[in-house]
Design a protein around this motif. Structure first.
Motif, PDB file in Angstrom:
ATOM      1  N   UNK A  14    -107.977 -69.230  27.820  1.00 56.78           N
ATOM      2  CA  UNK A  14    -106.764 -68.563  27.334  1.00 56.78           C
ATOM      3  C   UNK A  14    -105.497 -68.865  28.139  1.00 56.78           C
ATOM      4  N   UNK A  15    -105.528 -68.878  29.476  1.00 55.37           N
ATOM      5  CA  UNK A  15    -104.280 -69.179  30.199  1.00 55.37           C
ATOM      6  C   UNK A  15    -103.699 -70.558  29.857  1.00 55.37           C
ATOM      7  N   UNK A  16    -104.558 -71.552  29.734  1.00 57.94           N
ATOM      8  CA  UNK A  16    -104.065 -72.890  29.417  1.00 57.94           C
ATOM      9  C   UNK A  16    -103.601 -72.985  27.963  1.00 57.94           C
ATOM     10  N   UNK A  17    -104.304 -72.314  27.060  1.00 59.54           N
ATOM     11  CA  UNK A  17    -103.867 -72.255  25.664  1.00 59.54           C
ATOM     12  C   UNK A  17    -102.504 -71.582  25.582  1.00 59.54           C
ATOM     13  N   UNK A  18    -102.347 -70.502  26.332  1.00 62.31           N
ATOM     14  CA  UNK A  18    -101.062 -69.791  26.357  1.00 62.31           C
ATOM     15  C   UNK A  18     -99.940 -70.711  26.831  1.00 62.31           C
ATOM     16  N   UNK A  19    -100.212 -71.482  27.860  1.00 64.72           N
ATOM     17  CA  UNK A  19     -99.209 -72.403  28.390  1.00 64.72           C
ATOM     18  C   UNK A  19     -98.812 -73.452  27.343  1.00 64.72           C
ATOM     19  N   UNK A  20     -99.797 -74.016  26.671  1.00 64.36           N
ATOM     20  CA  UNK A  20     -99.521 -75.003  25.624  1.00 64.36           C
ATOM     21  C   UNK A  20     -98.705 -74.366  24.503  1.00 64.36           C
ATOM     22  N   UNK A  24     -94.303 -74.709  22.991  1.00 67.02           N
ATOM     23  CA  UNK A  24     -93.788 -74.929  21.641  1.00 67.02           C
ATOM     24  C   UNK A  24     -92.907 -73.768  21.172  1.00 67.02           C
ATOM     25  N   UNK A  25     -93.239 -72.565  21.605  1.00 64.54           N
ATOM     26  CA  UNK A  25     -92.410 -71.404  21.260  1.00 64.54           C
ATOM     27  C   UNK A  25     -91.002 -71.580  21.830  1.00 64.54           C
ATOM     28  N   UNK A  26     -90.915 -71.934  23.080  1.00 62.19           N
ATOM     29  CA  UNK A  26     -89.627 -71.951  23.769  1.00 62.19           C
ATOM     30  C   UNK A  26     -88.816 -73.237  23.570  1.00 62.19           C
ATOM     31  N   UNK A  27     -89.466 -74.315  23.151  1.00 61.55           N
ATOM     32  CA  UNK A  27     -88.781 -75.607  23.121  1.00 61.55           C
ATOM     33  C   UNK A  27     -88.719 -76.300  21.764  1.00 61.55           C
ATOM     34  N   UNK A  28     -89.399 -75.761  20.758  1.00 67.07           N
ATOM     35  CA  UNK A  28     -89.466 -76.475  19.486  1.00 67.07           C
ATOM     36  C   UNK A  28     -89.409 -75.490  18.308  1.00 67.07           C
ATOM     37  N   UNK A  29     -89.319 -76.063  17.136  1.00 68.41           N
ATOM     38  CA  UNK A  29     -89.442 -75.275  15.902  1.00 68.41           C
ATOM     39  C   UNK A  29     -90.843 -75.407  15.302  1.00 68.41           C
ATOM     40  N   UNK A  30     -91.766 -75.937  16.061  1.00 65.39           N
ATOM     41  CA  UNK A  30     -93.152 -76.053  15.596  1.00 65.39           C
ATOM     42  C   UNK A  30     -93.763 -74.667  15.423  1.00 65.39           C
ATOM     43  N   UNK A  31     -93.501 -73.776  16.357  1.00 67.01           N
ATOM     44  CA  UNK A  31     -93.912 -72.376  16.243  1.00 67.01           C
ATOM     45  C   UNK A  31     -92.704 -71.563  15.806  1.00 67.01           C
ATOM     46  N   UNK A  32     -92.930 -70.595  14.952  1.00 63.64           N
ATOM     47  CA  UNK A  32     -91.835 -69.720  14.532  1.00 63.64           C
ATOM     48  C   UNK A  32     -91.747 -68.462  15.385  1.00 63.64           C
ATOM     49  N   UNK A  34     -90.340 -66.634  18.548  1.00 64.89           N
ATOM     50  CA  UNK A  34     -89.118 -66.878  19.314  1.00 64.89           C
ATOM     51  C   UNK A  34     -89.228 -66.339  20.739  1.00 64.89           C
ATOM     52  N   UNK A  35     -90.320 -65.644  21.026  1.00 66.30           N
ATOM     53  CA  UNK A  35     -90.580 -65.125  22.371  1.00 66.30           C
ATOM     54  C   UNK A  35     -91.991 -65.522  22.779  1.00 66.30           C
ATOM     55  N   UNK A  36     -92.168 -65.785  24.070  1.00 66.75           N
ATOM     56  CA  UNK A  36     -93.483 -66.168  24.578  1.00 66.75           C
ATOM     57  C   UNK A  36     -94.523 -65.098  24.287  1.00 66.75           C
ATOM     58  N   UNK A  37     -95.760 -65.534  24.054  1.00 64.15           N
ATOM     59  CA  UNK A  37     -96.871 -64.617  23.836  1.00 64.15           C
ATOM     60  C   UNK A  37     -97.575 -64.358  25.158  1.00 64.15           C
ATOM     61  N   UNK A  38     -98.102 -63.141  25.314  1.00 58.23           N
ATOM     62  CA  UNK A  38     -98.894 -62.831  26.498  1.00 58.23           C
ATOM     63  C   UNK A  38    -100.369 -63.151  26.216  1.00 58.23           C
ATOM     64  N   UNK A  39    -101.193 -62.994  27.206  1.00 60.47           N
ATOM     65  CA  UNK A  39    -102.612 -63.351  27.077  1.00 60.47           C
ATOM     66  C   UNK A  39    -103.293 -62.573  25.948  1.00 60.47           C
ATOM     67  N   UNK A  40    -103.013 -61.282  25.811  1.00 64.21           N
ATOM     68  CA  UNK A  40    -103.645 -60.493  24.751  1.00 64.21           C
ATOM     69  C   UNK A  40    -103.243 -60.995  23.370  1.00 64.21           C
ATOM     70  N   UNK A  41    -101.991 -61.376  23.208  1.00 64.52           N
ATOM     71  CA  UNK A  41    -101.539 -61.907  21.924  1.00 64.52           C
ATOM     72  C   UNK A  41    -102.193 -63.257  21.635  1.00 64.52           C
ATOM     73  N   UNK A  42    -102.296 -64.082  22.646  1.00 64.12           N
ATOM     74  CA  UNK A  42    -102.984 -65.369  22.480  1.00 64.12           C
ATOM     75  C   UNK A  42    -104.441 -65.137  22.109  1.00 64.12           C
ATOM     76  N   UNK A  43    -105.084 -64.216  22.816  1.00 65.90           N
ATOM     77  CA  UNK A  43    -106.492 -63.929  22.541  1.00 65.90           C
ATOM     78  C   UNK A  43    -106.686 -63.507  21.095  1.00 65.90           C
ATOM     79  N   UNK A  44    -105.842 -62.624  20.594  1.00 60.51           N
ATOM     80  CA  UNK A  44    -106.014 -62.159  19.218  1.00 60.51           C
ATOM     81  C   UNK A  44    -105.720 -63.269  18.210  1.00 60.51           C
ATOM     82  N   UNK A  45    -104.942 -64.261  18.586  1.00 57.50           N
ATOM     83  CA  UNK A  45    -104.646 -65.339  17.642  1.00 57.50           C
ATOM     84  C   UNK A  45    -105.703 -66.446  17.634  1.00 57.50           C
TER      85      UNK A  45
END
Length: 164
Positions: A14-20, A24-32, A34-45
């Motif tokens: 999860x930490x490395x997935x979150x970093x990846x 994309x959240x902060x630097x691209x329009x690939x993800x919609x 607009x704010x970084x996700x925390x570990x719990x949000x990454x886990x649920x996704x």
């Protein structure tokens, strides 16, 4: 020689997935997002309670290069034969063919899980992803104009479909 393998996601990834993902959240329009996700949000996704929906990390020589997943397309039962496919790669390793390998792998998993159709939802500015899916048999089946807003501009998304 380079060896690419796939491993079902665990909490240790999860930490490395979150970093990846947050890149994309902060630097691209690939993800919609607009704010970084925390570990719990990454886990649920990426760690779905329904075992039909799978996430795998993409490993090259045992180093994580990204991840690929099938998620629920819509929550109504008639859509159960359809899944949504997503691939995120580390930004510095794009163009090495890992996306194609990940797509082939996840399509095999999707067939094993009983999916009939896969959908990829792509920001139309993301020509690299659009091209990847089209080269691998996905056809654009929808276009939603100006449906997102990020970095002070309105963005279109396309849906790309492949019948397995």
């Amino acid at each position: 020689m380079t060896t690419v393998t796939f491993e079902e996601v665990t909490e240790q990834h999860l930490p490395e997935i979150r970093e990846i993902y947050n890149y994309y959240v902060m630097n691209t329009t690939i993800s919609f997002h607009t704010e970084e996700l925390d570990i719990d949000q990454i886990k649920s996704s990426v760690m779905n309670k329904d075992t039909r929906y799978k996430t795998y990390v993409i490993l090259e020589n045992n180093q994580m290069m990204g991840y690929v997943l099938i998620t629920q397309y819509k929550s109504k039962q008639a859509y159960d034969i359809c899944g949504e496919v997503t691939i995120y790669l580390k930004p510095d390793i794009l163009g090495k063919g890992l996306g194609k390998q990940a797509l082939r792998f996840i399509e095999k998993i999707a067939k094993e899980q009983g999916f009939h159709t896969l959908i990829a939802t792509i920001c139309m500015e993301n020509t690299r992803s659009k091209s990847l899916f089209e080269r691998n048999g996905y056809e654009q089946c929808a276009l939603f104009k100006e449906i997102g807003y990020k970095f002070d501009r309105k963005l279109d998304i396309g849906s790309f479909q492949k019948i397995l």
